[in-house]
Design an enzyme around this catalytic site. Structure first.
Site, mmCIF file in Angstrom:
data_model
loop_
_atom_site.group_PDB
_atom_site.id
_atom_site.type_symbol
_atom_site.label_atom_id
_atom_site.label_comp_id
_atom_site.label_asym_id
_atom_site.label_seq_id
_atom_site.Cartn_x
_atom_site.Cartn_y
_atom_site.Cartn_z
ATOM 1 N N HIS A 168 57.116 110.663 81.400
ATOM 2 C CA HIS A 168 58.571 111.024 82.006
ATOM 3 C C HIS A 168 59.663 111.051 80.584
ATOM 4 O O HIS A 168 59.246 110.429 79.666
ATOM 5 C CB HIS A 168 59.119 110.081 82.981
ATOM 6 C CG HIS A 168 58.500 110.068 84.321
ATOM 7 N ND1 HIS A 168 57.095 109.311 84.490
ATOM 8 C CD2 HIS A 168 58.794 110.502 85.165
ATOM 9 C CE1 HIS A 168 56.724 109.787 85.685
ATOM 10 N NE2 HIS A 168 57.833 110.387 86.322
ATOM 11 N N CYS A 271 65.081 99.808 88.540
ATOM 12 C CA CYS A 271 66.166 99.516 89.314
ATOM 13 C C CYS A 271 67.288 100.722 89.240
ATOM 14 O O CYS A 271 66.965 101.547 88.443
ATOM 15 C CB CYS A 271 67.020 98.304 88.717
ATOM 16 S SG CYS A 271 67.569 98.734 86.883
#
Lengths: 278, 920
Positions: A168, A271
C-alpha cells in the site's frame, strides 16, 4: 494546514475473538494472538494517554469477521469535517464500512461514500500531507477510487502514484511532520517518493529510514505545538529508530506492532484520526 | 472591410509615424522613455473631450506606437534591414494565401508601408520637410501597389480621395458592422480646432492630405462592449485598427485599476472558444468577424495576492475568483465554499446585522452553481464571525483562502495524450500540470521544460533530463484542433514569461529561424509589475463593492467561465479564410505520431504556399527538417550569458557559419508571414533561453539603481564624503521608494512607503528596469549572485566646492531648462507639512550603460516654493563594473549639472537578482 497533526478522536477496532481466514488467512495461524492483543492495548493506551485522544473502540467483528478488520484506516479517509468511506478491494471487508460509518456520523462528520461499483479504494493508499493528497494506485486502489478522493476533498490536489503489488502507499511512507515525509529506503519507496516530488507544488523534507515498515508512523501535535511521533520500536527496527532521533524537539513514542504487521498492517493502519475542532 | 478603409488607415498610420517622429525631434528625451512614460501620456491624453475625441484618439495611438517602438528599439532602429525590413520586398500576395480576403492583402500592405515610413524616419532622422517629401513618395508607391490590388479584386477599388468620399455616402458602408462614426471633413475640422502644441504639425499634414496624391484621413470607430467582473457593461468607441492594449487601458482607466498587468480581455471566437486578446496586436485582426464583445478577466493569478499593492486590485481578483467558483472552474469543498462566501458577504455588506440581514439575505447573492440552503446557513453563520473586518480585510481573507485551492490560477485545456486518452493540461504560475479526470498525473515545473512548441493540433514539451530520465524527452499532446494548440502554446509562453522571467523576451527576429508564430508575451512580467506597483502613489481609490446581484445575472447572460468552455472537441471551424478551412481538414488527417508529422507538413505546405512558386515549397520542406538544428543553434546562442546586444548579433554569426540554416531562415520569414497572421501552423518557444540572464533564479545580471535626490541649496558635496552604509537587505519587490523629502544631513534613512497625501513625497517614476528597453546597456557574465541589497546613503553636505573631473559629457540634456528655481529651502523641518504639488515632470535619458530618469517636482509649502530634482540612474552591468565608482560618477555628474543645488540624499539600490524562493 496549521491544524495538520491536530486530532481529537481516534477510531480503533478490537481483534476478533473468533478468527476467520480472510485475505491474510494463511498468516493468521502464525499470529500470537495474545501478543497481538497486548500490543493493541499498548497502542490504544498511547492514543488515549500520550496523545490525549478520545478513543472510540469499534466492537471486534462478530463471528465471521476478518482479523484484518483492525486495519480501520482502510475504510475511511478523514480530513477536516469530511469523511470518505471507502470501497475496499476485498469484498469481505466492505461490511466493515458500515460500522465505521455510524461512528463517523455520530461524530457529525460529513460522510461521503464511494458509490461507483467499479471503484476500489483502500484508505492506506491515501496519504494526506496537510496540503495535498497522494493516492497510491495499487492492487487495492484504482483510479476510479482515487477520483472519489478528489471529489470528496475538492480544495486539494489529488495526485496519483503507482504502487507495485505487495504494497500500500503507506506501507513505506507517512508524514513525520507538517512538511516532512518519512520514507523507507527500498527501491519501491524511493521511486515512489521521487514520483511524488515530481507531482507536488510544495517542498517537503524527506526523512529516509532504512526499513520500509518503520517509515509508517503517526505524527500528532499534542498540546501547544509539541511534535509527537509514534514510531516502530527499537527492538523491531533499531536502525530506523535511530533515524527518528534526527527530528528536532520531537517527543518520540516507540510502539511495537510485530503481530499486526503479520496482517500487513502498520502503525497508522490501525486507527482513524479525527479532528473535531476543525 | 473595404479597400477604402484600409487606405484611410494608411494615412492614419503615416501620420502616426510622423507625429511620433516629430515628437522625437522636438523632445529627444521623450524617445528614451519606456512604456511607463508613454502610458502616462496616454492617460493624460485620454481626458474625455467630446469634440477633440478623434484627434485625441490619434495621439493616443501614436503614443502607443511610439511606446512599442521604444520597447523594441532594436527591431526598428538598430536593425532596419533585418526583421520586418525584409518584409517590404515582398509583394502582398506572397505573404498571405491568395484565398485570404482582399482586406487582408490591403492590411499587409498597410503594415508594409507603415514600416517603410518608420524605417525612413528612424534611419534618416530627417528634418520635417524632408520627411513629408518621403511620405509623398511612399504614398505614391502605395497607390501603385493598390492599383495592382485592384486588378486582383475589382469590386473594392476606390483609392483616390474623390472616389473615397463618394463611397462614404454609399450604403455599402453598412457592410461594416460598426457604426461609422466620423467622416473626413469632421476629422479635419476638429483638427483645426485643436490648439495643442502639435497644431502646426497637424495642419501641415492636413495640407499634405489635401493634395491630390494624398488619401484623406479617416478614422473608423468600432463600438465594443466589455463585460466587467461585477456584471456591469462598458461600451467604448475604439478606433478600428487599435491594438488590444488600447482597449485594456481604457477599461483599466475606467475602473481605476493601476496594477493591470494581471488582467486581460477575452473574446469568443467563431467557434465559441475563449481567447485572450493580445494587447500587442490589432483587435480587429484577432476577433475577425466576431462581435466586439469582451470580458474583463484575470489573466495571471498572483500566487500571493497579499503582495498586490492596492486593495482595488485584490477586489477585482476576488470578483474573478467568485466567478470562477460560481462557474465551477474553481472547485472547492463545502467548508471552503462557505468561508469564501462569508468573506465576500462581509466585504460587500459589512458586519452582520440581525435587523438588516433577515433570513434569506444570503440567497440574494450567488456563490455557487447550486447553492443549497445548508450552504447559505453556513455562510451566514460564518459571516457573523467576521465582525469588524473592513471590506479590504475581508477581501484579503477571501484571497488567503482561495489561493490555497488546488485549482487556483490553473488554466485548463482539453487534450489527449499520446495514447489518445483524454486528459487536461493545466497552465499555472509554476508550470504545466497534467490531469486525468480530477487526478493529477504529472507536473512539469517551468524549469524542467526546455521547449514548448506546437505543430498543427499537436502540442509538445521538451523535458530537461532529470534524475529519472537520462535524456531529453519530448512529450506530445493532441489538442482538439490547431487553434486550441496555438492557444495553449500562447498561454504557456505568457505564463512562463510573466511568472518566471524578469523582463519579457524579445519577439524573435526573422533571422532567428523560427517557423510560424513569433508570438511572445510583451507585457510586463510579474517582477516588473511588482516593481512598478510598489511605486504606486495615490490615495486608495474609492470603489463600491456591490456586485453580487449583478454578477449572478450577468453569468446567466454571458456564457463565461464554466468547465465546458475549455476546448470543445470541435474539429471543424468556421474561420473566415478558406486556407484555414483546408488546414482544419489536414488536422483531421493529422498523424498523431511525432515521427510522421513531417510528412503531414508536406501534405500541408501546398496550402500554405499555394500562391508561391515550387521552389519555395520545396525549401519549406527542407526547412521543416532543419528545425531541430535551428533549435540547437538558438539554444547555444542564448545560453551564452550576455546582453540583448550580444544576443542580437550572435545569431548573425551563427547563421553565417551555417549557411543552409540562414537560407531556411529567410524562407521561414517568407512563409510564416509575421505574427499578425493567425495561420501559423507551428511555433516553438524555449522557456530556458533566458536562463542565466533573465530568469528569476540563476541571474547573471547585476543592476545598480542609483537615486540622487537634490534640492535647491547651493552647495556641492564632496564625493569622498559619501558613505555607503548598508541599511537594508531585502527582496526585490521591496524596491526602494523614492523619497524627495529633504534629509537631515548625515542621517540614514530607510526607504519606506509613504503616500503623497501624507507627505509630499513623490515616488520615483522609473517603475521597472527593463534591460530590453535599454539598447546600450552593457552586461557581462557574472557568477550568479543571489542577493539584493539596498543601501541608503545620505551624504554630508560640505560647503567647499569639489573639483569635478568628469570623464564623460553630461548626459542629461534638458532637465535644467525646466527647473523653476524659486527659493532655497531649509532643512527637513517641513517634513510634516504636506505642501501643494505644483508641477511634476519626468525626463529620461539614456547613455552608454545607464539610464537616467529625472523627476522634477515643484511643491509649495507654506508659501515657499521648492523645486526638487530626483534623478534615478539605472546602471546595468556586471560585477566587473565598479558600482561604487559608477555611483560616484553619477553623483558627480548630477552635481555638475545642477551646481546650484545640493545633494540631499542618495539611495542606492543594488540588485543582483534574487532567487525565486526569495520571491515567493
Amino acid at each position: 494546514m496549521s491544524c495538520f497533526g491536530r486530532y481529537t478522536h481516534a477510531v480503533v477496532r478490537g481483534f476478533p475473538t473468533a478468527v476467520v481466514s480472510g485475505e491474510k488467512g494463511e498468516e493468521v495461524s502464525a499470529l500470537d494472538v495474545a501478543k497481538l492483543q497486548r500490543q493493541l492495548g499498548v497502542y490504544t493506551g498511547i492514543l488515549r494517554q500520550k496523545l490525549g485522544l478520545q478513543v472510540v473502540e469499534l466492537p471486534a467483528p462478530a463471528e465471521g469477521g476478518s482479523p484484518v478488520g483492525l486495519r480501520v484506516e482502510d475504510v475511511a479517509v478523514v480530513h477536516g469535517d469530511t469523511a470518505l468511506l471507502t470501497r475496499p478491494w476485498d469484498a469481505n471487508r466492505r461490511k466493515e464500512v458500515d460500522t465505521v460509518k455510524s461512528i463517523l456520523q455520530e461524530l457529525k462528520l460529513r460522510v461521503l461514500e464511494v458509490t461507483d461499483e467499479t471503484a476500489t479504494l483502500d484508505g492506506s493508499d491515501v496519504l494526506f500531507t496537510g496540503r495535498e493528497f497522494f493516492v497510491g494506485i495499487s492492487k487495492w486502489t484504482n483510479r476510479r477510487g482515487a477520483e472519489f478522493v478528489a471529489d470528496a476533498f475538492k480544495d486539494f490536489t489529488v495526485s496519483v502514484v503507482h504502487v507495485p503489488e505487495p504494497h500500500h502507499l503507506k506501507s513505506f511512507c507517512s508524514m513525520g511532520g507538517p512538511s516532512t515525509i518519512v520514507v523507507g529506503s527500498s527501491d519501491v519507496a524511493q521511486k515512489t517518493i521521487k514520483a511524488m516530488e515530481q507531482l507536488t507544488d510544495f517542498n517537503y523534507e524527506k526523512l529516509s529510514v532504512p526499513d520500509d515498515a518503520a517509515a509508517n508512523c503517526i505524527y500528532v501535535r499534542v498540546g501547544n505545538k509539541a511534535d509527537t511521533l509514534v514510531h516502530r520500536s527499537a527492538e523491531e527496527f533499531p536502525e530506523s529508530s535511530v533515524a527518528f532521533q534526527k527530528l528536532p524537539d520531537y517527543s518520540l513514542i516507540p510502539a511495537s506492532c510485530t503481530e499486526v504487521a503479520k496482517l500487513g498492517a502498520a502503525l497508522s493502519f490501525c486507527c482513524i484520526l479525527i479532528n473535531k475542532k476543525y | 472591410m473595404t479597400t477604402e478603409v484600409g487606405s484611410a488607415i494608411q494615412v492614419n498610420e503615416e501620420s502616426k509615424g510622423t507625429e511620433a517622429d516629430d515628437s522625437e525631434a522636438s523632445n529627444p528625451d521623450k524617445t528614451s522613455n519606456g512604456n511607463e512614460e508613454a502610458e502616462k501620456e496616454i492617460q493624460e491624453d485620454e481626458q474625455p473631450e467630446s469634440t477633440t475625441q478623434p484627434l485625441k484618439e490619434q495621439e493616443f495611438n501614436s503614443s502607443i506606437s511610439d511606446a512599442s517602438t521604444q520597447s523594441t528599439p532594436s527591431i526598428d532602429k538598430k536593425d532596419p534591414t533585418g526583421g520586418k525590413g525584409l518584409f517590404r520586398f515582398l509583394p502582398g500576395w506572397l505573404k498571405k494565401p491568395k484565398s485570404m480576403s482582399q482586406v487582408e492583402t490591403t492590411e499587409e500592405k498597410e503594415a508594409e508601408e507603415y514600416i517603410q515610413t518608420k524605417d525612413r524616419n528612424s534611419e534618416d532622422e530627417q528634418p520635417e520637410l524632408m520627411k513629408s517629401t518621403s511620405e509623398n513618395e511612399v504614398v505614391k508607391g502605395m497607390e501603385t501597389e493598390e492599383s495592382k490590388t485592384d486588378e486582383i479584386v475589382e469590386q473594392h477599388s476606390l483609392n483616390s480621395a474623390e472616389l473615397q468620399t463618394d463611397k462614404e455616402k454609399k450604403p455599402e458602408e453598412s457592410l461594416e458592422k460598426d457604426a461609422d462614426m466620423d467622416n473626413e471633413e469632421v476629422v479635419l475640422d476638429k483638427k483645426k480646432d485643436e490648439n495643442s502644441k502639435d497644431g502646426e504639425v497637424w495642419k501641415d499634414e492636413d495640407a499634405s492630405k489635401k493634395s491630390p496624391l494624398k488619401i484623406p484621413k479617416k478614422i473608423k470607430f468600432m463600438q465594443s462592449k466589455v463585460f466587467m467582473l461585477d456584471g456591469s457593461e462598458f461600451t467604448y468607441e475604439i478606433e478600428k485598427h487599435a491594438k488590444g492594449q488600447i482597449m485594456l487601458d481604457k477599461v483599466c482607466e475606467q475602473i481605476n485599476l493601476l496594477e493591470k498587468d494581471y488582467f486581460g480581455l477575452t473574446f469568443r471566437d467563431a467557434t465559441g472558444e475563449k481567447n485572450w486578446l493580445d494587447p500587442a496586436k490589432e483587435i480587429k485582426k484577432q476577433i475577425r468577424s466576431c462581435a466586439w464583445h469582451f470580458n474583463f478577466n484575470v489573466k495571471f493569478y498572483p500566487p500571493d495576492p497579499s503582495q498586490l499593492t492596492e486593495d482595488i486590485t485584490r477586489y477585482y481578483l476576488c470578483l474573478q475568483l467568485r466567478q470562477d467558483i460560481v462557474s465551477g472552474r474553481l472547485p472547492c469543498s463545502f467548508v471552503t465554499h462557505a468561508l469564501l462566501g462569508s468573506c465576500a458577504l462581509q466585504a460587500e455588506l459589512g458586519d452582520y446585522d440581525a435587523n438588516e440581514h433577515k433570513a434569506g439575505y444570503v440567497t440574494e447573492l450567488q456563490f455557487s452553481p447550486n447553492q443549497t440552503k445548508e450552504l447559505e446557513e453556513k455562510i451566514s453563520e460564518l459571516h457573523k464571525t467576521h465582525r469588524g473586518l473592513t471590506p479590504a480585510q475581508a477581501d484579503a481573507q477571501f484571497l488567503e483562502n482561495a489561493k490555497m485551492l488546488s485549482m487556483y490560477g490553473v488554466d485548463l485545456h482539453h487534450a489527449k495524450d499520446s495514447e489518445g486518452v483524454d486528459i487536461m493540461l493545466g497552465v499555472c504560475a509554476n508550470g504545466l500540470l497534467i490531469y486525468k479526470d480530477r487526478l493529477r498525473i504529472n507536473r512539469f515545473a517551468w524549469p524542467k521544460i526546455l521547449k514548448i512548441s506546437y505543430k498543427r493540433s499537436n502540442f509538445y514539451i521538451k523535458i530537461r533530463p532529470g534524475e529519472i530520465e537520462q535524456f531529453e524527452s519530448t512529450i506530445g499532446f493532441k489538442l482538439p484542433n490547431h487553434r486550441a494548440a496555438k492557444r495553449l502554446w500562447k498561454v504557456c509562453v505568457e505564463h512562463h514569461t510573466f511568472f518566471r522571467l524578469l523582463s519579457p523576451e524579445q519577439t524573435p527576429k526573422s533571422k532567428f529561424m523560427t517557423l510560424g508564430s513569433k508570438f511572445r508575451y510583451s507585457g510586463r512580467t510579474q517582477a516588473q509589475t511588482r516593481e512598478a506597483s510598489i511605486l504606486i502613489d495615490r490615495p486608495a481609490p474609492f470603489f463600491e463593492r456591490t456586485s453580487s446581484k449583478r454578477m449572478s445575472r450577468s453569468l446567466d447572460g454571458v456564457p463565461a467561465g464554466g468547465i465546458n468552455e475549455v476546448g470543445l472537441q470541435q474539429e471543424s471551424s468556421c474561420l473566415g479564410s478558406t486556407a484555414d478551412g483546408v488546414k482544419t481538414e489536414a488536422d483531421e488527417l493529422a498523424i498523431k505520431d511525432i515521427t510522421t508529422s513531417l510528412k503531414a507538413s508536406q501534405l500541408e505546405m501546398p496550402v500554405e504556399t499555394k500562391t508561391s512558386d515550387e521552389n519555395q515549397k520545396s525549401e519549406m520542406e527542407e526547412q521543416a527538417e532543419v528545425i531541430v538544428e535551428e533549435a540547437i543553434v538558438i539554444e547555444e546562442v542564448k545560453s551564452a550569458p550576455g546582453h540583448s546586444k550580444v544576443k542580437l548579433e550572435s545569431p548573425v554569426e551563427n547563421s553565417s557559419i551555417v549557411p543552409p540554416v540562414e537560407l531556411a531562415a529567410k524562407e521561414s520569414n517568407v512563409s510564416s508571414s509575421d505574427s499578425r497572421s493567425d495561420s501559423e501552423e507551428e511555433a516553438e518557444y524555449h522557456p530556458q533561453t533566458k536562463e542565466g540572464e533573465n530568469v528569476k533564479r540563476d541571474q547573471n545580471e547585476c543592476k545598480t539603481l542609483t537615486t540622487v535626490a537634490m534640492d535647491s541649496e547651493i552647495s556641492v558635496t564632496d564625493i569622498e564624503e559619501v558613505h555607503f552604509p548598508v541599511t537594508v537587505v531585502h527582496k526585490m519587490q521591496d524596491v526602494l521608494e523614492e523619497d524627495l523629502q529633504e534629509m537631515q544631513n548625515g542621517k540614514l534613512q530607510e526607504a519606506k512607503q509613504e503616500h503623497e497625501d501624507i507627505n509630499p513625497k513623490l515616488n520615483g517614476d522609473v517603475s521597472f528596469i527593463d534591460s530590453d528597453a535599454m539598447p546600450e546597456v552593457v552586461c557581462y557574465a557574472e557568477p550568479p549572485v543571489v542577493k539584493t541589497e539596498m543601501v541608503t546613503i545620505s551624504d554630508t553636505v560640505s560647503p567647499d566646492k569639489t573639483e569635478i573631473a568628469t570623464k564623460e559629457v553630461p548626459i542629461v540634456q534638458t532637465e535644467t531648462k525646466t527647473i523653476t528655481y524659486e527659493a532655497a529651502q531649509g532643512d527637513g523641518s517641513g517634513d510634516n507639512d504636506p505642501g501643494v504639488l505644483m508641477s511634476a515632470q519626468t525626463i529620461t535619458s539614456e547613455s552608454f550603460c545607464q539610464t537616467m530618469t529625472t523627476q522634477i517636482t515643484k511643491t509649495v509649502k507654506g508659501g515657499v516654493s521648492e523645486t526638487r530634482i530626483e534623478k534615478r540612474i539605472v546602471i546595468t552591468g556586471d560585477t566587473d563594473i565598479d558600482h561604487d565608482q559608477a555611483l560616484a560618477q553619477a553623483i558627480k555628474e548630477a552635481k555638475e549639472q545642477h551646481p546650484d543645488m545640493s545633494v540631499t540624499r542618495v539611495v542606492v539600490h543594488k540588485e543582483t537578482e534574487l532567487t525565486e524562493d526569495g520571491d515567493e
